[in-house]
Motif scaffolding. Sequence first.
Motif, short mmCIF file in Angstrom:
data_model
loop_
_atom_site.label_atom_id
_atom_site.label_comp_id
_atom_site.label_asym_id
_atom_site.label_seq_id
_atom_site.Cartn_x
_atom_site.Cartn_y
_atom_site.Cartn_z
N LEU A 19 128.54 62.11 -5.45
CA LEU A 19 127.43 62.36 -4.51
C LEU A 19 126.30 63.13 -5.19
O LEU A 19 125.12 62.77 -5.05
CB LEU A 19 127.93 63.15 -3.31
N LEU A 22 124.54 60.75 -7.59
CA LEU A 22 123.68 59.78 -6.91
C LEU A 22 122.42 60.44 -6.36
O LEU A 22 121.33 59.89 -6.44
CB LEU A 22 124.45 59.09 -5.79
N GLU A 23 122.60 61.63 -5.82
CA GLU A 23 121.44 62.31 -5.24
C GLU A 23 120.42 62.63 -6.33
O GLU A 23 119.22 62.37 -6.16
CB GLU A 23 121.91 63.59 -4.55
N LEU A 26 118.78 59.24 -7.50
CA LEU A 26 117.76 58.71 -6.57
C LEU A 26 116.50 59.57 -6.59
O LEU A 26 115.38 59.06 -6.65
CB LEU A 26 118.33 58.72 -5.15
N THR A 27 116.72 60.89 -6.59
CA THR A 27 115.56 61.79 -6.62
C THR A 27 114.75 61.56 -7.89
O THR A 27 113.52 61.46 -7.86
CB THR A 27 116.03 63.25 -6.53
N ILE A 30 112.78 58.30 -7.67
CA ILE A 30 111.64 58.31 -6.74
C ILE A 30 110.56 59.28 -7.21
O ILE A 30 109.37 58.95 -7.20
CB ILE A 30 112.12 58.66 -5.32
N LEU A 293 111.54 66.12 -1.41
CA LEU A 293 112.70 65.52 -2.07
C LEU A 293 113.40 66.53 -2.96
O LEU A 293 114.64 66.66 -2.93
CB LEU A 293 112.23 64.38 -2.96
N THR A 297 117.17 67.98 -2.47
CA THR A 297 118.17 67.85 -3.54
C THR A 297 118.71 69.21 -3.94
O THR A 297 119.93 69.39 -4.10
CB THR A 297 117.53 67.17 -4.76
N LEU B 318 109.05 54.52 0.86
CA LEU B 318 109.25 55.86 0.33
C LEU B 318 110.04 56.70 1.32
O LEU B 318 110.98 57.40 0.95
CB LEU B 318 107.87 56.48 0.07
N PHE B 322 113.69 58.45 1.06
CA PHE B 322 113.85 59.88 1.35
C PHE B 322 114.99 60.11 2.33
O PHE B 322 115.83 60.98 2.13
CB PHE B 322 112.52 60.39 1.92
N ILE B 325 118.28 59.86 0.60
CA ILE B 325 118.65 61.07 -0.14
C ILE B 325 119.13 62.15 0.82
O ILE B 325 120.12 62.83 0.57
CB ILE B 325 117.46 61.54 -0.99
N PHE B 328 122.68 61.27 1.66
CA PHE B 328 123.61 61.63 0.57
C PHE B 328 123.95 63.11 0.67
O PHE B 328 125.09 63.52 0.53
CB PHE B 328 122.97 61.36 -0.79
N ASN B 329 122.90 63.87 0.91
CA ASN B 329 123.05 65.29 1.04
C ASN B 329 124.01 65.64 2.16
O ASN B 329 124.92 66.45 2.02
CB ASN B 329 121.66 65.84 1.36
N GLY B 332 127.65 64.94 1.38
CA GLY B 332 128.23 66.00 0.57
C GLY B 332 128.57 67.23 1.40
O GLY B 332 129.67 67.78 1.31
#
Lengths: 407, 440
Positions: A19, A22-23, A26-27, A30, A293, A297, B318, B322, B325, B328-329, B332
């Motif tokens: 995880l 991947l985070e 992706l961040t 982007i 973002l 993250t 976009l 976002f 993400i 995903f957060n 977790g």
Amino acid sequence: MDILPIFSALRRHKITALLVILEVALTCAIVCNAVFLITQRIDRIHMLSGVAEHELIDIQISPISATTDSVPRMNEDLAALRQIPGVTAVASSNQLPLGGSSWNAGIKIARDQKESTLNATTYYGENMLETLGTQLVAGRSLLHDDFYDFDAVVKAGSTSDTKNMPKVAVVTQAMADRLWPGVSPLGKELFMGDNIPITVVGVVAHLVRPSFSDNAVAEYSMAFPIRMAAGRYVIRTAPENRERVLAAALAKLKQLDPKRVVLKKQTWDQVREKFFQNDRAMAGLLLGVCVALLVVTALGIVGLGSFWVAQRRRQIGVRRALGATRRHILRYFQTENFLLATIGIVLGMAMAYGVNLLLMVHYELPRLPMMYLPMGAVVLWLIGQAAVLGPALRAAAVPPVVATRSV
Amino acid sequence: MFGYYLDLALRSLKRNKVLTALMVLAIAVGIGTSMTTLTVMHLLSGDPIPARSSMLFYPQVDPDTSRAEHREPGDMMDYHSAVDLWRAQRADRQALLAQSDVRLRVPDLNLPVLITHSLSTTTDFFPMFDVPFQYGGPWQPSDDENRARVVVISAHLNDKLFGGANSVGRTLRLRDTDVRIVGVLKPWRPSPQFYAVAGGRFAHGNTADFYAKPEDLYLPFFSGMEINAGSFGVFNCWIVPEDYGKLENAPCIWITMWVELRDPAKVDAYARFLADYAAQQKTLGRFTHADNTRLRNLMQWLEYNQVVPSDVRLQTWLSFAFLAICLFNTVGLLLAKFLRRSGEIGVRRALGATRGAVFAQCLVEAGMIGLLGGIGGWLFTLLGLWLVRQQPAAYADLAHLDIAMFLITFVLAIFSSLLAAALPALRASRIPLGLQLKTL
């Protein structure tokens, strides 16, 4: 620091590790592309115009009704405007750089060529280049004797009478480079619509078009020796005089003909501001998304880091009891985050490239320059380290005595 | 059982407030951004006239004689072809359209001269596009050919000139001609201004202006041609015209035409009619590309012209990235939350709770986070749309949340939180009981 124990620990937490990876990936993908988009917009906003930026005033009046004396009346206006104290130059033009919708023509470089080589903006107006403040880099500018009245040119065009047609033009360096790469454009001939040759007599360094969407063609402009009463006056004056001159010019124009309507009155700085306002808004939005973002993250890393530390309190206690220092524990979590971030960044770079390919296809964007990737990597490493610092410090603070409890 | 799960979920959420707040915030921000852009996208890419769009068609012919090769026909029509097709009256309804700016004064009001956008059209325009009237109505069909000096004005102009009062019968001076008001529209704001999107595909995605307000003045087509000659915008000319004031016979395209065809048989018949017309014009020597005709319906025409601004599409992509993400957060964080409670779950399992029960309880907890995230997301969406309204785009004032999008906000929030919870909940339900009991 031995990284093998970290790997074996991570193998027991595959999902959580995945995880984080991947985070970060992706961040990274982007943010790299978003920053690239932002710089594209900023480049556009700062584009060279080729004109005397802070010295111009634009006045647009409703076209003087279609009478035969429109050119004499325009000359009367111009003479009156020229007399305003502080005015250094005045011209009547059909359009203004960055002023919005534009007059364009297809340009060919050979007689009987089927398709145009490029599409260029055609600026009309006597003394226009001088008033705008363009910089002549080769040849000469347009002279009084080169000019013809618009109505006469249109009439000549429909009767194929070459006598009253303009014979020369001044082009921008960008346009010359595209039409005749590596060769001096002076004396070259170009063709519009019909097969009447127009000789290039001068080249200006820069002159941006009234409107364009693709930056690559932003400077395909040429000045044509045509006099036209289009109701658009460009006045040049010192920056500090602009407000005063604008007011005086409006009063003068109203005095000459009280019936006309002023459509626009603005400094060229305002024109430029307005032209790029969408780009500015979009750049701001992208910047906001990037920051959001990175914050999200970072929060994710903090959350998972805390979870891991809480889960491993006992192991940490054991390690401390067996002689590991606080620094060792701190390093352990920092290295762990560094490893995860690195894997994420590598994956993210591949994804950034993929996203860029999609953008190139759908949004006509150029290729992502390679330098964005290491920059993105550094940013994510730093954020990862900053985010994990809190949980890692908490881990380092675990006392060795924890090892003796509840084993 | 569900009530008990809710109680457990609430207790669990309260136990670790920071983690809960983080998850709710992540979902709220993700939902807020994606719903903001989705709302804008929904407003800009929707059907501007859902009840009628399938019956509205945009005929095109290719009068350009200068081109050697075959390409898409021009986005508008020359005057000659457009008027021929309109006079044939072969569709259920048909309208000619041409835009121009005109100088406007009200003879008996002391107001400064205005430059207003006007549309010269034929009377079918109003019923065909469902244009609502506040006072009066469209002009008579005979007024089109008779060049009647009448006009229909927008609600906006009526408010500005007459303070919103019934102004039917009053006179406006357009350039040098007096016209009588016969109708006043209700506020009308098609999104996009679908009948005026020609050339969109050449705009490189800078199409925000298609969402601007419609015109303020509507004139009978031929009257407009006379009153405002020389002010009409020209889409393209293949030979420089002699006089921009007299475009009727010029080699230029500048008129658009819309037709209403109520069933598929009529569409086929009209397409044949169009092809026959082009063939006939070829024999007359006026066309060279006779087989190059099109009859797109409204939505196809919008798609062909790529009316949704590319910036808006980009923003939508976009914001969904976002949201991904943020999810995903959340995955977790939920994983951390559920596994931290391994002991508790182990006890419940030992006391007889099935795996399904543990899974369901975890999902209830996640759903609750989703609901809270949805409320936050709704607030963020309102904030986001407010920000959109501050932007300098022509569609800015359209950006409001409707009921459908309001509901979608919560559905999306709960759905995405459940999606995010699926994996952590599965892991939690697989916790072996014996091991956890031992360490209590």
